[in-house]
Design a protein around this motif. Structure first.
Motif, mmCIF file in Angstrom:
data_model
loop_
_atom_site.group_PDB
_atom_site.id
_atom_site.type_symbol
_atom_site.label_atom_id
_atom_site.label_comp_id
_atom_site.label_asym_id
_atom_site.label_seq_id
_atom_site.Cartn_x
_atom_site.Cartn_y
_atom_site.Cartn_z
ATOM 1 N N LEU A 41 0.785 -1.233 0.000
ATOM 2 C CA LEU A 41 0.000 0.000 0.000
ATOM 3 C C LEU A 41 0.819 1.287 0.000
ATOM 4 N N ASN A 114 -4.691 8.099 -1.855
ATOM 5 C CA ASN A 114 -5.164 6.730 -1.652
ATOM 6 C C ASN A 114 -4.604 6.083 -0.392
ATOM 7 N N SER A 141 -9.380 9.000 -2.832
ATOM 8 C CA SER A 141 -9.894 8.120 -3.881
ATOM 9 C C SER A 141 -10.889 7.128 -3.284
ATOM 10 N N ASP A 142 -11.702 6.536 -4.146
ATOM 11 C CA ASP A 142 -12.711 5.567 -3.691
ATOM 12 C C ASP A 142 -12.090 4.345 -3.032
ATOM 13 N N ASP A 143 -10.876 3.990 -3.436
ATOM 14 C CA ASP A 143 -10.218 2.806 -2.886
ATOM 15 C C ASP A 143 -9.195 3.149 -1.797
ATOM 16 N N ALA A 144 -9.320 4.334 -1.214
ATOM 17 C CA ALA A 144 -8.353 4.797 -0.214
ATOM 18 C C ALA A 144 -8.273 3.853 0.978
ATOM 19 N N PHE A 145 -7.072 3.759 1.521
ATOM 20 C CA PHE A 145 -6.811 2.956 2.713
ATOM 21 C C PHE A 145 -6.479 3.920 3.845
ATOM 22 N N GLN A 178 -10.995 0.809 5.241
ATOM 23 C CA GLN A 178 -11.350 1.322 3.915
ATOM 24 C C GLN A 178 -12.788 1.829 3.967
ATOM 25 N N ASN A 180 -16.670 2.121 3.217
ATOM 26 C CA ASN A 180 -17.707 1.114 2.953
ATOM 27 C C ASN A 180 -18.045 1.075 1.476
#
Length: 181
Positions: A41, A114, A141-145, A178, A180
């Motif tokens: 990541l 992200n 971002s939508d896939d952010a951690f 992350q 939902n």
């Protein structure tokens, strides 16, 4: 306080002269990055260190392979200290530093991050409102951690996140999560 690994590994960062900033310890930071690296990541990540203080988390990410970091802090002393550490490591070209309240950000026109570090002052319930502000204003971002640091006994609403795992370090609780859905 030192950078744990990577191109700046072993470099000493400037630290606060008072208790206004509560930097993440080297031991906890190293454990965080071991977990992030094992999941792939960090490499080429766009990082957002939302309550940056010294900037140690974002600078560690840059040292270990992130491509860019955004630093937010509303405290002028924290902002100045983070800027000193950015200059110390000669990372001005890979960073953007904002004197801003992470709970009240404006619309972002930069590339969304992200990998998000949230280490706000404890027991102020800043995490849910910060996440909402960052999402609504296109900072992540939508896939952010997310890596979220709180005091172990702190109760916070993380209903908009899926907790991937969590780990305690003394009185500190680190949650990896992350968004939902």
């Amino acid at each position: 306080m030192r950078i744990c690994a990577g191109i700046h590994g072993g470099r000493v960062l400037k630290t606060p002269q008072n208790n206004i900033i509560r930097p993440t310890s080297d031991k906890v930071r190293q454990a965080i990055f071991n977990a992030l690296q094992s999941r792939g990541l960090v490499e080429d990540a766009i990082v957002l260190d939302a309550f940056c203080g010294t900037g140690a988390l974002g600078l560690e990410a840059l040292s270990q392979g992130a491509s860019h970091a955004y630093f937010f802090d509303k405290n002028k002393n924290s902002y100045a200290l983070c800027k000193e550490n950015i200059v110390l490591l000669k990372e001005e070209d890979r960073t953007d530093l904002f004197l801003i309240d992470a709970t009240k950000v404006k619309e972002n026109s930069l590339e969304p991050a992200n990998l998000i570090f949230l280490d706000p002052p404890y027991h102020k319930n800043l995490i849910p409102v910060t996440i909402d502000s960052l999402v609504q204003n296109n900072w992540i971002s939508d896939d952010a951690f997310f890596v979220i640091e709180t005091q172990k006994d702190e109760k916070i609403d993380l209903s908009n996140l899926d907790i991937v795992f969590e780990k305690e370090y003394g009185d500190t609780l680190i949650r990896f999560a992350q968004l939902n859905g």
